[in-house]
Design a protein around this motif. Structure first.
Motif, PDB file in Angstrom:
ATOM      1  N   VAL A  56      34.167  27.191 -32.930  1.00  0.00           N
ATOM      2  CA  VAL A  56      32.999  27.558 -32.511  1.00  0.00           C
ATOM      3  C   VAL A  56      34.112  27.633 -31.414  1.00  0.00           C
ATOM      4  CG1 VAL A  56      31.191  27.740 -31.289  1.00  0.00           C
ATOM      5  CG2 VAL A  56      30.988  27.565 -33.341  1.00  0.00           C
ATOM      6  N   LEU A  57      34.081  26.544 -30.707  1.00  0.00           N
ATOM      7  CA  LEU A  57      34.688  26.079 -29.119  1.00  0.00           C
ATOM      8  C   LEU A  57      36.285  26.754 -29.135  1.00  0.00           C
ATOM      9  CD1 LEU A  57      34.724  22.125 -29.274  1.00  0.00           C
ATOM     10  CD2 LEU A  57      33.431  23.315 -27.967  1.00  0.00           C
ATOM     11  N   MET A  58      37.164  27.446 -30.240  1.00  0.00           N
ATOM     12  CA  MET A  58      37.784  27.975 -30.092  1.00  0.00           C
ATOM     13  C   MET A  58      37.302  29.186 -29.905  1.00  0.00           C
ATOM     14  SD  MET A  58      40.776  26.894 -32.665  1.00  0.00           S
ATOM     15  CE  MET A  58      40.981  28.235 -32.835  1.00  0.00           C
ATOM     16  N   LYS A  59      36.540  29.960 -30.922  1.00  0.00           N
ATOM     17  CA  LYS A  59      36.266  31.825 -30.646  1.00  0.00           C
ATOM     18  C   LYS A  59      36.025  32.312 -29.084  1.00  0.00           C
ATOM     19  CE  LYS A  59      34.739  35.589 -31.699  1.00  0.00           C
ATOM     20  NZ  LYS A  59      36.479  36.090 -32.061  1.00  0.00           N
ATOM     21  N   PHE A  60      34.685  30.816 -28.467  1.00  0.00           N
ATOM     22  CA  PHE A  60      34.211  31.426 -27.470  1.00  0.00           C
ATOM     23  C   PHE A  60      34.714  30.180 -26.056  1.00  0.00           C
ATOM     24  CE2 PHE A  60      31.298  32.041 -30.606  1.00  0.00           C
ATOM     25  CZ  PHE A  60      30.808  33.438 -30.889  1.00  0.00           C
ATOM     26  N   LYS A  61      36.393  29.768 -26.109  1.00  0.00           N
ATOM     27  CA  LYS A  61      36.789  28.953 -25.609  1.00  0.00           C
ATOM     28  C   LYS A  61      35.438  28.072 -24.422  1.00  0.00           C
ATOM     29  CE  LYS A  61      40.238  32.978 -25.128  1.00  0.00           C
ATOM     30  NZ  LYS A  61      40.935  34.541 -24.938  1.00  0.00           N
ATOM     31  N   MET A  62      35.473  27.342 -25.465  1.00  0.00           N
ATOM     32  CA  MET A  62      34.093  26.671 -24.513  1.00  0.00           C
ATOM     33  C   MET A  62      34.835  24.901 -23.707  1.00  0.00           C
ATOM     34  SD  MET A  62      31.088  27.637 -27.231  1.00  0.00           S
ATOM     35  CE  MET A  62      29.670  26.587 -26.487  1.00  0.00           C
ATOM     36  N   SER A  63      35.738  24.855 -24.927  1.00  0.00           N
ATOM     37  CA  SER A  63      36.523  23.662 -24.732  1.00  0.00           C
ATOM     38  C   SER A  63      37.592  23.783 -23.524  1.00  0.00           C
ATOM     39  CB  SER A  63      37.704  23.307 -26.060  1.00  0.00           C
ATOM     40  OG  SER A  63      37.959  24.247 -25.847  1.00  0.00           O
ATOM     41  N   PRO A  64      37.697  22.492 -22.667  1.00  0.00           N
ATOM     42  CA  PRO A  64      38.293  22.405 -21.406  1.00  0.00           C
ATOM     43  C   PRO A  64      39.700  23.386 -21.316  1.00  0.00           C
ATOM     44  CG  PRO A  64      37.282  20.270 -21.239  1.00  0.00           C
ATOM     45  CD  PRO A  64      37.072  21.024 -22.885  1.00  0.00           C
ATOM     46  N   LYS A  65      39.730  24.157 -20.934  1.00  0.00           N
ATOM     47  CA  LYS A  65      41.040  24.149 -21.313  1.00  0.00           C
ATOM     48  C   LYS A  65      42.819  23.702 -20.921  1.00  0.00           C
ATOM     49  CE  LYS A  65      43.105  28.479 -19.058  1.00  0.00           C
ATOM     50  NZ  LYS A  65      43.537  29.534 -18.125  1.00  0.00           N
ATOM     51  N   ARG A  66      42.558  22.523 -20.138  1.00  0.00           N
ATOM     52  CA  ARG A  66      43.760  21.606 -21.200  1.00  0.00           C
ATOM     53  C   ARG A  66      43.625  21.324 -22.517  1.00  0.00           C
ATOM     54  NH1 ARG A  66      39.403  19.082 -18.233  1.00  0.00           N
ATOM     55  NH2 ARG A  66      39.450  16.838 -19.617  1.00  0.00           N
ATOM     56  N   ILE A  67      42.640  20.684 -23.243  1.00  0.00           N
ATOM     57  CA  ILE A  67      42.479  20.286 -24.579  1.00  0.00           C
ATOM     58  C   ILE A  67      42.661  21.468 -25.313  1.00  0.00           C
ATOM     59  CG2 ILE A  67      41.760  17.892 -23.948  1.00  0.00           C
ATOM     60  CD1 ILE A  67      39.122  19.716 -25.281  1.00  0.00           C
ATOM     61  N   ARG A  68      42.724  22.801 -24.923  1.00  0.00           N
ATOM     62  CA  ARG A  68      42.349  24.145 -25.923  1.00  0.00           C
ATOM     63  C   ARG A  68      43.647  23.942 -26.832  1.00  0.00           C
ATOM     64  NH1 ARG A  68      40.307  28.637 -22.178  1.00  0.00           N
ATOM     65  NH2 ARG A  68      38.892  27.535 -21.181  1.00  0.00           N
ATOM     66  N   LYS A  69      45.185  23.477 -26.747  1.00  0.00           N
ATOM     67  CA  LYS A  69      46.038  23.592 -27.749  1.00  0.00           C
ATOM     68  C   LYS A  69      45.492  22.711 -28.607  1.00  0.00           C
ATOM     69  CE  LYS A  69      50.771  22.722 -28.062  1.00  0.00           C
ATOM     70  NZ  LYS A  69      52.430  22.521 -27.153  1.00  0.00           N
ATOM     71  N   THR A  70      45.185  21.540 -28.524  1.00  0.00           N
ATOM     72  CA  THR A  70      45.001  20.717 -29.092  1.00  0.00           C
ATOM     73  C   THR A  70      43.444  20.702 -30.255  1.00  0.00           C
ATOM     74  OG1 THR A  70      45.381  18.408 -27.275  1.00  0.00           O
ATOM     75  CG2 THR A  70      44.123  17.954 -29.517  1.00  0.00           C
ATOM     76  N   VAL A  71      42.354  21.127 -29.795  1.00  0.00           N
ATOM     77  CA  VAL A  71      41.556  21.989 -30.744  1.00  0.00           C
ATOM     78  C   VAL A  71      42.037  23.007 -31.361  1.00  0.00           C
ATOM     79  CG1 VAL A  71      39.411  23.415 -30.665  1.00  0.00           C
ATOM     80  CG2 VAL A  71      39.467  21.494 -28.384  1.00  0.00           C
ATOM     81  N   TYR A  72      43.323  23.662 -30.795  1.00  0.00           N
ATOM     82  CA  TYR A  72      43.033  25.095 -31.878  1.00  0.00           C
ATOM     83  C   TYR A  72      44.474  24.097 -33.173  1.00  0.00           C
ATOM     84  CZ  TYR A  72      46.639  28.835 -33.427  1.00  0.00           C
ATOM     85  OH  TYR A  72      46.904  29.880 -34.389  1.00  0.00           O
ATOM     86  N   GLN A  73      44.919  23.151 -32.579  1.00  0.00           N
ATOM     87  CA  GLN A  73      45.755  22.052 -33.921  1.00  0.00           C
ATOM     88  C   GLN A  73      44.831  21.555 -34.526  1.00  0.00           C
ATOM     89  OE1 GLN A  73      48.324  20.077 -31.014  1.00  0.00           O
ATOM     90  NE2 GLN A  73      50.097  21.558 -30.821  1.00  0.00           N
ATOM     91  N   ILE A  74      43.490  20.765 -33.936  1.00  0.00           N
ATOM     92  CA  ILE A  74      42.986  20.451 -35.361  1.00  0.00           C
ATOM     93  C   ILE A  74      42.399  21.095 -36.142  1.00  0.00           C
ATOM     94  CG2 ILE A  74      41.161  18.936 -35.475  1.00  0.00           C
ATOM     95  CD1 ILE A  74      41.505  18.074 -32.856  1.00  0.00           C
ATOM     96  N   HIS A  75      41.896  22.424 -35.794  1.00  0.00           N
ATOM     97  CA  HIS A  75      41.239  23.293 -36.666  1.00  0.00           C
ATOM     98  C   HIS A  75      42.173  24.428 -37.489  1.00  0.00           C
ATOM     99  CE1 HIS A  75      37.850  26.573 -37.634  1.00  0.00           C
ATOM    100  NE2 HIS A  75      39.062  27.007 -37.342  1.00  0.00           N
TER     101      HIS A  75
END
Length: 144
Positions: A104-123
């Protein structure tokens, strides 16, 4: 527990919904593996890439809708079931919830920009998904 089916309907509904939700991802991974195979002709690789773009366009919305639904069904299943022999299904539910939240954080880009890549990699990492499936399968086989 003898005689207690653990509300099989909600459990099976959650499992089938989870499987259907992740079918587009599996399909995408299989198509990508085929396109990276040198034995496949360039023409076929291009057709596979077009197929993958199309299936992502039309099937990924099901991934976004069905995974939270599967999580909801799994939570209902958990609330209706009791097991004292293993906590693995509960840990599987926690991992499923974490992956859904990250999705959900990825889809709606709710995570801070600086950790989006990490969030994507985890998911998108296969390890948490594999761990989730193993915990659910092993945990439920212990329960049954």
């Amino acid at each position: 527990m003898k005689g207690d089916k653990g509300n099989e309907f909600t459990g099976e509904s959650a499992a089938w919904t989870f499987a259907a939700a992740n079918l587009p991802v599996l399909l995408s991974l299989l198509i990508k593996a085929l396109t990276h195979n040198n034995a496949v002709s360039v023409n076929l690789q291009e057709r596979l890439k077009r197929l993958n773009r199309a299936q992502k366009k039309y099937l990924m919305p099901f991934h976004y809708i069905l995974n939270p639904l599967a999580l909801l069904l799994a939570c209902i299943h958990f609330s209706l079931s009791r097991c004292r022999s293993s906590s693995l299904p509960e840990w599987g539910l926690v991992i499923m919830a974490a992956l859904a939240l990250i999705g959900v954080l990825m889809k709606f880009k709710m995570s801070p920009k600086r950790i989006r890549k990490t969030v994507y990699q985890i998911h998108t990492n296969p390890l948490p998904f594999g761990l989730l499936v193993i915990m659910l399968l092993v945990g439920h086989s212990i329960v049954d």
